[in-house]
Enzyme design. Structure first.
Site, short mmCIF file in Angstrom:
data_model
loop_
_atom_site.label_atom_id
_atom_site.label_comp_id
_atom_site.label_asym_id
_atom_site.label_seq_id
_atom_site.Cartn_x
_atom_site.Cartn_y
_atom_site.Cartn_z
N ASN A 37 8.86 -30.48 -62.71
CA ASN A 37 7.75 -31.45 -62.71
C ASN A 37 6.48 -30.75 -62.23
O ASN A 37 6.18 -29.67 -62.76
CB ASN A 37 8.10 -32.78 -62.03
CG ASN A 37 8.59 -32.73 -60.63
OD1 ASN A 37 9.70 -32.29 -60.38
ND2 ASN A 37 7.82 -33.20 -59.69
N ASP A 38 5.75 -31.29 -61.33
CA ASP A 38 4.37 -30.87 -61.05
C ASP A 38 4.09 -29.37 -61.08
O ASP A 38 4.86 -28.59 -60.53
CB ASP A 38 3.97 -31.32 -59.65
CG ASP A 38 4.39 -32.72 -59.31
OD1 ASP A 38 4.87 -33.43 -60.19
OD2 ASP A 38 4.25 -33.09 -58.14
N GLN A 54 7.49 -27.49 -59.58
CA GLN A 54 8.62 -28.21 -59.02
C GLN A 54 9.80 -27.98 -59.95
O GLN A 54 9.69 -28.22 -61.17
CB GLN A 54 8.30 -29.70 -58.92
CG GLN A 54 7.24 -30.03 -57.88
CD GLN A 54 7.81 -29.90 -56.49
OE1 GLN A 54 8.51 -30.77 -56.01
NE2 GLN A 54 7.51 -28.81 -55.81
N PHE A 97 8.49 -29.65 -51.79
CA PHE A 97 7.68 -30.47 -52.69
C PHE A 97 6.37 -29.76 -53.01
O PHE A 97 6.10 -28.67 -52.55
CB PHE A 97 7.43 -31.84 -52.05
CG PHE A 97 8.53 -32.85 -52.31
CD1 PHE A 97 9.81 -32.44 -52.66
CD2 PHE A 97 8.29 -34.22 -52.18
CE1 PHE A 97 10.83 -33.38 -52.89
CE2 PHE A 97 9.29 -35.16 -52.41
CZ PHE A 97 10.55 -34.74 -52.76
N SER A 98 5.54 -30.48 -53.76
CA SER A 98 4.35 -29.85 -54.36
C SER A 98 3.38 -29.27 -53.34
O SER A 98 3.30 -29.72 -52.20
CB SER A 98 3.62 -30.87 -55.22
OG SER A 98 4.35 -31.02 -56.41
N GLU A 221 -0.68 -39.35 -55.10
CA GLU A 221 -0.01 -38.06 -55.02
C GLU A 221 -0.92 -36.95 -55.57
O GLU A 221 -1.86 -37.20 -56.30
CB GLU A 221 1.29 -38.09 -55.86
CG GLU A 221 2.26 -39.18 -55.42
CD GLU A 221 3.61 -39.07 -56.11
OE1 GLU A 221 4.61 -38.94 -55.41
OE2 GLU A 221 3.66 -39.12 -57.36
C1 FRU Z 1 4.67 -36.05 -58.04
C2 FRU Z 1 5.65 -35.82 -56.92
C3 FRU Z 1 4.95 -35.23 -55.72
C4 FRU Z 1 6.06 -34.54 -55.00
C5 FRU Z 1 6.88 -34.02 -56.15
C6 FRU Z 1 8.36 -33.97 -55.89
O1 FRU Z 1 5.20 -35.98 -59.32
O2 FRU Z 1 6.28 -37.04 -56.61
O3 FRU Z 1 4.27 -36.18 -54.92
O4 FRU Z 1 5.58 -33.52 -54.18
O5 FRU Z 1 6.64 -34.87 -57.25
O6 FRU Z 1 9.04 -33.30 -56.90
#
Ligand code: FRU
Length: 494
Positions: A37-38, A54, A97-98, A221
């Site tokens: 993800n991010d 991520q 996390f991010s 976020e």
């Molecule tokens: C956004 C999020 C962030 C978090 C990450 C976890 O997509 O929820 O806030 O750090 O993904 O994977």
């Protein structure tokens, strides 16, 4: 030192990554295996641009977050590096996390991320504890600080949540470091908090840079904050958004706040609030300042709502958008694909003033990895048309279409028949402008996506497309008479 958990991820990806190459998008970043993800840590380092993400290497669904790693010189061709971070300490055991990255003056590479530790309460509820942590390395291997976490709940203003406190975006300015971090405050909705430090290790809380007040979703976020063309720009990704007209869609949305930064109060005074991307698949954007002064943005090209909707046979899930150059014009955010994409253009085919009545195919206008600009004008001043459609990724069964209607002034994108086997988030509609009576659509397609840039970057819209690769027809259609110009390049990697 490389922990067992990190080594396991590195061994796993070197074992399985080579088998997936032929299935990957041509020029969009994916994990190759597993889930991403991010975008994280998107920043220059020693003359190259690094990007982390991520990452859960072991399955195509979200799991305890690692940081995957790639780098590039031109934003198009990416080189894979081994997993950079794994959830292997007490304070980040449930996920790294991010976060973001900077190059330190001594040449080391600093990553700032959110460490997550979950605790199960007696009533069964899982309570997260999110803190900000640092790892320092050489562009491949990173050491987490003994002093971690460097920012925890004790730094928060009254009412700040320690469960929703994440996604630090760090930058250096006037020999100081700043970090913008997402938090949820007493009113239950998001704030972006500003912290500062002399050495990037010892931090203090400064101010609330901007607050949601339950107006644009709930938790905010993945903030990013930067100056651009005389304005200050804050990008946030709100959760639990209610739709607002055709500007903001519901769920996990994306918002750009443009205004002036009050340097005394350390607060952003907003002048314009708009969507960043009007498509179906865009979240958690992050930017960097390129060495030539361009502000370049990349985002996760995915919608959380459809993150369990995938093609069973693909070995990876999640991809990034094409990096985009940002500018602010007339108080609005503009974005165009990085200019380096043009170095990958192959044969050009173009047409001028083609009259479209009913459905039309144009010789040579087809393909699935392409960069195509279509300019649409009314056929003659007296002739009205009610709609114009551009079909892409088409065969006997599949198609995705873009439809412009002059009476509503909206562009609709419909991927219901794209081969996406899920009845969820398949249509998006948004207002567009005409420039001198014409609508200009630049469509960039890769194996699993379509990104749209309207009127030279006035709006962008991103879409994942799982249409089979051989569905490559393109056609134009209208119920009246429309004139189009088409300029199409195939995109080639080698
Ligand atoms: C956004 C999020 C962030 C978090 C990450 C976890 O997509 O929820 O806030 O750090 O993904 O994977």
């Amino acid at each position: 030192m490389i922990s067992k958990i990190l080594q396991r991820a590195r061994d796993f990806e070197s074992k399985y990554l080579p088998y997936t190459v032929s299935e990957l998008p041509m020029f969009h970043v994916t994990g190759g295996i597993g889930w991403i993800n991010d975008p994280n840590g998107f920043a220059p380092y020693k003359g190259e641009y690094h990007l982390f993400f991520q990452y859960y290497p072991y399955d195509t669904k979200w799991g305890p977050m690692h940081w995957g790693h790639v780098k590039t010189r031109d934003f198009i061709k990416w080189e894979r590096l081994p997993t950079a971070l794994a959830p292997d300490t007490e304070y980040d055991r449930d996920g790294c996390f991010s976060g973001s990255a900077v190059e330190l003056p001594d040449g080391r590479h600093l990553l700032m991320y959110t460490g997550v530790r979950n605790t199960r309460r007696r009533n069964g509820r899982i309570e997260a504890c999110q803190t900000q942590c640092i790892a320092i390395g050489d562009g491949v291997d990173y050491e987490k600080l003994d002093a971690n976490p460097v920012i925890d709940g004790s730094f928060l203003p009254e009412g700040g949540s320690t469960e929703d406190f994440r996604d630090p975006k760090i930058w250096r300015e006037n020999d100081r470091y700043y970090a913008a971090i997402g938090n949820r405050c007493a009113d239950g909705s998001g704030t972006i908090l500003l912290f500062e430090s002399e050495d990037a290790l010892h931090w203090r809380y400064v101010s609330v840079l901007s607050a949601c007040h339950n107006q644009y979703g709930r938790m905010w976020e993945c903030p990013d904050f930067f100056p651009l063309d005389g304005k200050s720009v804050l990008l946030v990704s709100p959760q639990d958004m209610d739709a607002i007209g055709l500007e903001f869609h519901p769920g996990n949305a994306n918002v750009c706040l443009i205004g002036n930064y009050d340097r005394m109060l350390h607060h952003l005074n907003r002048e314009n609030v708009q969507a960043i991307d009007y498509g179906m698949d865009f979240y958690a954007p992050q930017t960097l300042l390129a060495e030539d002064g361009r502000r370049v943005m990349i985002a996760w090209m995915q919608n959380w709502e459809t993150s369990s909707c995938k093609l069973r046979e693909l070995p990876f899930f999640g991809q990034m958008t094409l990096p985009r150059e940002l500018s602010v014009r007339g108080g609005r955010l503009y974005q165009t694909p990085v200019r380096e994409l043009e170095n990958y253009r192959g044969v050009k085919i173009d047409y001028h003033n083609v009259l479209i009545k009913g459905e039309t195919n144009l010789r040579g206008i087809n393909g699935r990895c392409l960069d195509m600009t279509v300019t649409v004008r009314p056929g003659n001043e007296n002739s009205m048309y009610r709609w114009f459609r551009l079909y892409v990724a088409k065969d006997g069964e599949h198609f995705t279409f873009l439809r412009y209607r002059p009476d509503t002034g909206t562009l609709k994108v419909d991927r219901t028949h794209s081969g996406f086997p899920h009845d969820i988030v398949n249509v998006r509609e948004f207002p567009v402008n005409l420039k001198d009576g014409a609508l200009k659509l630049r469509v960039i397609m890769d194996r699993y996506s379509m990104e749209l840039f309207v009127n030279d970057g006035e709006q962008a819209a991103s879409f994942v497309l799982y249409t089979p690769a051989d569905a490559g027809s393109i056609s134009f259609s209208s119920d009246g008479s429309v004139l189009v110009d088409v300029e199409k390049y195939e995109l080639l990697m080698e």
